[in-house]
Enzyme design. Structure first.
Site, PDB file in Angstrom:
ATOM      1  N   LYS A  97       0.834  -1.198   0.000  1.00 49.48           N
ATOM      2  CA  LYS A  97       0.000   0.000   0.000  1.00 49.48           C
ATOM      3  C   LYS A  97       0.871   1.252   0.000  1.00 49.48           C
ATOM      4  O   LYS A  97       0.664   2.177  -0.801  1.00 49.48           O
ATOM      5  CB  LYS A  97      -0.945  -0.020   1.208  1.00 49.48           C
ATOM      6  CG  LYS A  97      -2.031  -1.086   1.094  1.00 49.48           C
ATOM      7  CD  LYS A  97      -2.812  -1.314   2.386  1.00 49.48           C
ATOM      8  CE  LYS A  97      -3.828  -2.444   2.186  1.00 49.48           C
ATOM      9  NZ  LYS A  97      -4.582  -2.813   3.394  1.00 49.48           N
TER      10      LYS A  97
ATOM     11  N   GLN B  32      -4.661  -1.395   9.619  1.00 50.80           N
ATOM     12  CA  GLN B  32      -4.652  -2.723   9.007  1.00 50.80           C
ATOM     13  C   GLN B  32      -5.296  -3.744   9.942  1.00 50.80           C
ATOM     14  O   GLN B  32      -5.008  -3.780  11.138  1.00 50.80           O
ATOM     15  CB  GLN B  32      -3.197  -3.120   8.674  1.00 50.80           C
ATOM     16  CG  GLN B  32      -3.057  -4.431   7.930  1.00 50.80           C
ATOM     17  CD  GLN B  32      -3.580  -4.376   6.503  1.00 50.80           C
ATOM     18  OE1 GLN B  32      -3.735  -3.308   5.909  1.00 50.80           O
ATOM     19  NE2 GLN B  32      -3.854  -5.533   5.932  1.00 50.80           N
TER      20      GLN B  32
ATOM     21  N   ASP C  67     -11.188   3.204   4.459  1.00 50.61           N
ATOM     22  CA  ASP C  67     -11.696   1.835   4.315  1.00 50.61           C
ATOM     23  C   ASP C  67     -13.222   1.790   4.310  1.00 50.61           C
ATOM     24  O   ASP C  67     -13.807   0.736   4.029  1.00 50.61           O
ATOM     25  CB  ASP C  67     -11.239   0.988   5.507  1.00 50.61           C
ATOM     26  CG  ASP C  67     -10.010   0.150   5.198  1.00 50.61           C
ATOM     27  OD1 ASP C  67      -9.853  -0.257   4.042  1.00 50.61           O
ATOM     28  OD2 ASP C  67      -9.235  -0.091   6.138  1.00 50.61           O
TER      29      ASP C  67
END
Ligand code: GUN
Length: 290
Positions: A58, A102, A125
């Site tokens: 990422k 994460q 997200d």
């Protein structure tokens, strides 16, 4: 000799690269203007090897397209209070547009508490309950979770018809399964969710024109689950005998499907590219509030 695959490969590597190229152009224009750049901060707690690979990917992709990014890593023993303090500080920092924590988090940390602490305007997200609610309401102002949004981009790139089609989603996680079904519903598919308690799973899956597998069971979906010509989307990334395999038994499924994603090179790169697109989306929204 096994017969050769007949399905069209849904190439996530190519499709994600096209998306990244267009983001790169937008970022180049911002740089040329001397505008502040979008910034993504990725927070990793603990030493899960798969998570380490993902977060590095990422951060690297952000760098490659000219987006600012920072990777913050903390030891496994980090307390929930310490993590919440990090998030509070990132929420305050006007130079940060996207915050990604994460998952999975270590067991002593409450995932929902942490996600709820992220400023919904920086929730790249789309997992904050407010943003999940906006998605449920069909409000386009929230980020959509990266993996299901990436799957939709891939289906659109190959013009897979969705309206009036039967879509079966295998898995009901907050991060993939649930939002995947909502996005397919928004495109007027008839959506069925399946999970570990579903009776006669192969029979339900055989109704699917679009079958999305996101359960984390290696090679669960075999040719027997597939309606001839269906689009089969494999979200699974499982390590089996040192090899990466999906939730779909690719060799047999590709004989029957009309479209299929490979693992690797299918959904994975779409998730990463969508994360970049989401960061730019949040940046644009922040700029428009100024
Ligand atoms: N773990 C695996 N995929 C993801 C993702 O898309 N976002 C977050 N936050 N964690 C993940």
């Amino acid at each position: 000799m096994t017969p050769s695959a007949t399905a069209t490969i849904l190439d996530g590597k190519l499709t994600s690269q096209n998306l990244l190229d267009s983001l790169s152009v937008e970022l180049g224009a911002l740089t040329a203007q001397g505008a502040p750049l979008p910034k993504l901060v990725v927070v990793l707690v603990g030493d899960d090897p798969a998570s380490q690979v993902y977060v590095n990917k990422k951060a690297k992709t952000a760098q490659k397209i000219g987006m600012l990014s920072q990777l913050l890593t903390y030891p496994q023993a980090t307390s929930q209070a310490e993590l919440l303090a990090v998030i509070a500080q990132l929420n305050q920092d006007a130079s940060v547009h996207g915050i990604l924590v994460q998952l999975p988090l270590p067991k002593h940390i409450n995932t929902l508490d942490v996600i709820t602490a992220i400023d919904p305007k920086k929730d790249v997200d789309g997992l904050h309950p407010l943003n999940m609610g906006l998605l449920m309401s069909g409000d386009p102002s929230a980020c959509k979770p990266c993996t299901p949004a990436g799957v939709m981009t891939l289906l659109n790139a190959y013009q897979v018809p969705l309206a009036g089609k039967n879509a079966v989603v295998l898995g009901r996680s907050n991060i993939v399964g649930k939002p995947m079904g909502l996005l397919l519903l928004q495109e007027n598919a008839t959506v069925t969710y399946c999970h570990s308690k579903t009776a006669d799973l192969p029979a339900v899956c055989r109704q699917a024109d679009i079958l999305v597998a996101a359960v984390g069971v290696p090679n669960l979906v075999t040719a027997d689950f597939i309606k001839p010509g269906a689009a089969v989307i494999d979200v699974g990334i499982n390590r089996l005998e040192g090899k990466l395999v999906g939730d779909v038994d690719f060799a047999s499924a590709a004989q029957k499907a009309g479209f299929i994603t490979p693992v690797p090179g299918g959904v994975g790169p779409m998730t990463i590219a969508t994360l970049m697109a989401n960061t730019l989306f949040l940046y644009r929204q922040a700029q428009s509030r100024h």
